[in-house]
Scaffold this motif. Structure first.
Motif, PDB file in Angstrom:
ATOM      1  N   UNK A 310      18.651  51.938  13.605  1.00  8.86           N
ATOM      2  CA  UNK A 310      17.439  51.363  12.489  1.00  8.86           C
ATOM      3  C   UNK A 310      16.806  51.071  11.272  1.00  8.86           C
ATOM      4  N   UNK A 311      15.538  52.497  11.844  1.00  9.25           N
ATOM      5  CA  UNK A 311      14.655  52.851  11.238  1.00  9.25           C
ATOM      6  C   UNK A 311      15.085  53.568  10.413  1.00  9.25           C
ATOM      7  N   UNK A 312      16.320  54.456  10.606  1.00  9.54           N
ATOM      8  CA  UNK A 312      15.738  56.200   9.654  1.00  9.54           C
ATOM      9  C   UNK A 312      15.612  55.897   8.300  1.00  9.54           C
ATOM     10  N   UNK A 313      16.227  54.362   7.630  1.00  6.69           N
ATOM     11  CA  UNK A 313      16.217  54.969   6.213  1.00  6.69           C
ATOM     12  C   UNK A 313      14.549  54.567   5.832  1.00  6.69           C
ATOM     13  N   UNK A 314      14.252  53.954   7.021  1.00  9.30           N
ATOM     14  CA  UNK A 314      12.928  53.370   6.503  1.00  9.30           C
ATOM     15  C   UNK A 314      11.485  54.723   7.090  1.00  9.30           C
ATOM     16  N   UNK A 315      11.840  55.964   7.825  1.00  2.77           N
ATOM     17  CA  UNK A 315      11.339  56.328   8.755  1.00  2.77           C
ATOM     18  C   UNK A 315      11.007  57.266   7.063  1.00  2.77           C
ATOM     19  N   UNK A 316      12.491  57.796   6.652  1.00  3.35           N
ATOM     20  CA  UNK A 316      12.509  58.685   5.532  1.00  3.35           C
ATOM     21  C   UNK A 316      11.302  58.034   4.236  1.00  3.35           C
ATOM     22  N   UNK A 317      11.588  56.648   3.414  1.00  2.00           N
ATOM     23  CA  UNK A 317      11.115  56.400   2.492  1.00  2.00           C
ATOM     24  C   UNK A 317       9.864  56.708   2.997  1.00  2.00           C
ATOM     25  N   UNK A 318       9.015  56.308   4.433  1.00  2.00           N
ATOM     26  CA  UNK A 318       7.619  56.668   4.645  1.00  2.00           C
ATOM     27  C   UNK A 318       7.165  58.003   3.921  1.00  2.00           C
ATOM     28  N   UNK A 319       8.037  59.041   3.889  1.00  2.00           N
ATOM     29  CA  UNK A 319       7.989  60.368   3.636  1.00  2.00           C
ATOM     30  C   UNK A 319       7.432  60.791   3.016  1.00  2.00           C
ATOM     31  N   UNK A 320       7.725  59.339   1.406  1.00  2.00           N
ATOM     32  CA  UNK A 320       7.452  59.424  -0.076  1.00  2.00           C
ATOM     33  C   UNK A 320       8.466  59.193  -0.669  1.00  2.00           C
ATOM     34  N   UNK A 321       9.842  58.948  -0.573  1.00  2.00           N
ATOM     35  CA  UNK A 321      10.997  59.715  -1.337  1.00  2.00           C
ATOM     36  C   UNK A 321      10.866  57.345  -1.921  1.00  2.00           C
ATOM     37  N   UNK A 322      12.014  57.530  -3.299  1.00  2.00           N
ATOM     38  CA  UNK A 322      12.449  56.127  -3.264  1.00  2.00           C
ATOM     39  C   UNK A 322      13.182  55.681  -2.413  1.00  2.00           C
TER      40      UNK A 322
END
Length: 509
Positions: A310-322
């Motif tokens: 549920x949150x993997x895309x959000x977690x990765x985006x918060x690492x600074x990616x688009x």
């Protein structure tokens, strides 16, 4: 070799007098000893079953997991902003799904016992495909919440239904590999979801709809179309499988009937529980200690599973990616996890053990989340990415293991059906909890979320140890009682009625 049965029924057909695979006494099939089937090629028969069953089931589950998890992809394509959702409202939309999903799993498996799988499974699939499509036209919080509630109702029956269905075809020592091949569709769905969301997101504005709406609409339509095919492509049970010869059907039924049982020194075999529908077996499932302890192990795996899905895309985006980069960076994680799931299941089936693999993967998951919780994502985003990568590569192999472990240790068709539905239904309440672990205000470190995952993993390890201790103790007691001659005190019918509580039954460790 026997000749093909003179039946005209197709894959989804089934005679009115179908019996459970564990009720062979009611089927007049002559040869009655394993040696009578020695001339058959068992591996070739298994390959036939694998080819005819697993790809279609995997496709069904791929769409199921895709449809329940694509809300995470829709979020980073603008879902929350379009509907004006607060963070708490968004999390409630995630959570509501699991309440109805858990509540309807046991009733669905009871229906599966009465309705043919080739009818029941595609029917519920059409239902959730329609719900998913309609989710694409919701306009506010109430609409999205209602759609997620109904999605839980309609999807509830697929996973426990298929997990039980496979036990009607494969023996205990073969089931995890098949469960893994089926479940690996979940990790493929994760990869596929990221790719689809990346592509469908480009449709933003087409037809006056946002990209996130097209994600729901197109994936819902795809589900309905595949469900229509499934009505004709699914087979029901071995005794009506037209792709097997009459002799092969008899062999598959026989080998399923005589499994998990130990006799006396004379090698006497005792059949598994032959159960028509009796409320006694439903009650036995609800009162069986091993199911409830196994649920704690299940939580130790499913909470991280849903936290990731549920949150993997959000977690990765918060690492600074688009957003587009975050979608694509989920793909290698899921593909690798799928490969590991199948390989681990093969090894587990080969050695005939479940607990060492489950415990080992729980430890690897703990290492992965520890990497995340102990690292500042702004300073070392690659370490956090490596941590979720490592955790996912342990979660997806562990999940089919815990399902196979319980199914191996429940004897009796009805008790196994209900027991697995309880395990998956109550166990998936872990998804309701996990959907609230990763709060927006905790970004980007998500210390609370990663910490809660570690807590559940620790509980899973403790529960695994309790199960191993309990199974080992029971196996030793039963072996000792047989040596003392207690087997002579029971008739075959009495032992059959006891199922996995019979002194001839041995638990899988």
């Amino acid at each position: 070799m026997g000749t093909h049965a003179d039946k005209v029924d197709g894959p989804g057909s089934q005679s009115d007098d179908r019996v459970d695979v564990e009720q062979l006494d009611q089927v007049a099939v002559p040869p009655v000893t394993l040696q009578s089937f020695a001339h058959l090629n068992e591996k070739a028969i298994l390959r036939k079953m694998d080819i005819r069953l697993i790809p279609m089931l995997a496709l069904l589950y791929l769409l199921s997991f895709l449809d329940r998890g694509n809300i995470g992809n829709a979020k980073i394509e603008g879902l929350q902003e379009s509907l004006g959702l607060t963070n708490d409202q968004y999390n409630w939309c995630l959570t509501a799904f699991f309440f109805t999903y858990a509540a309807f799993e046991v009733p669905s498996n009871l229906m599966l016992k009465r309705v043919r799988p080739s009818i029941w499974l595609p029917t519920i699939m059409v239902a959730w495909g329609v719900v998913m499509t309609l989710m694409g036209i919701v306009r506010n919080y109430a609409g999205l919440l209602s759609a997620r509630i109904f999605l839980g109702v309609t999807e509830a029956g697929l996973f426990p239904g298929v997990a039980y269905y496979l036990t009607n075809w494969y023996r205990r020592e073969e089931i995890q590999l098949r469960q893994a091949m089926f479940f690996s569709a979940a990790s493929v769905a994760g990869a596929f979801s990221g790719l689809l969301a990346f592509a469908i997101g480009k449709m933003d504005g087409v037809g006056g709809l946002r990209g996130w709406q097209w994600i729901f609409i197109l994936e819902g339509i795809a589900t309905v179309l595949v469900a229509a095919i499934a009505f004709f492509a699914l087979f029901d049970f071995p005794e009506t499988a037209t792709f097997l010869t009459e002799e092969e059907r008899a062999f598959v039924i026989y080998r399923l009937k005589y499994q998990g049982q130990r006799g006396d020194d004379s090698g006497r075999e005792q059949v598994a529980q032959a159960d028509g529908f009796k409320w006694k077996y439903v009650k036995d499932a609800f009162l069986d200690w091993q199911i409830w302890v196994n649920i704690i192990v299940y939580w130790g795996i499913v909470c991280p599973l849903y936290g990731i899905s549920l949150f993997l895309p959000t977690i990765i985006r918060e690492l600074g990616y688009k957003s587009s980069q975050a979608q694509l960076m989920t793909v290698p994680i899921y593909i690798t996890a799928a490969i590991f799931a199948v390989f681990a299941a093969y090894c587990s089936d080969r050695v005939g053990r479940r607990s060492p693999f489950i415990a080992g993967f729980l430890l690897v998951m703990a290492v992965g989340f520890a990497m995340c919780i102990g690292t500042d994502p702004k300073e070392n985003p690659r370490v956090v990415y490596g941590g979720v990568f490592l955790a996912a590569c342990a979660i997806y192999p562990a999940f089919p293991g815990v399902i196979a472990w319980l199914s191996n240790n429940l004897s009796g068709s009805l008790k196994r059906s209900v027991g697995m539905a309880i395990q998956i239904g109550v166990g998936n309440l872990g998804g309701a909890m996990a959907s609230n672990f990763y709060r927006a205000k905790d970004a980007p470190r998500y210390i609370l979320g990663h910490g809660l995952e570690l807590g559940f993993i620790g509980g899973g390890l403790v529960a695994s140890a309790i199960l191993v201790l309990g199974y080992t103790t029971q196996n030793r007691k039963r072996a000792r009682r047989i040596q003392e001659g207690a087997l002579d005190s029971y008739t075959s019918q009495e032992l059959s009625e006891k199922g996995d509580r019979a002194i001839t039954f041995r638990y899988v460790l």
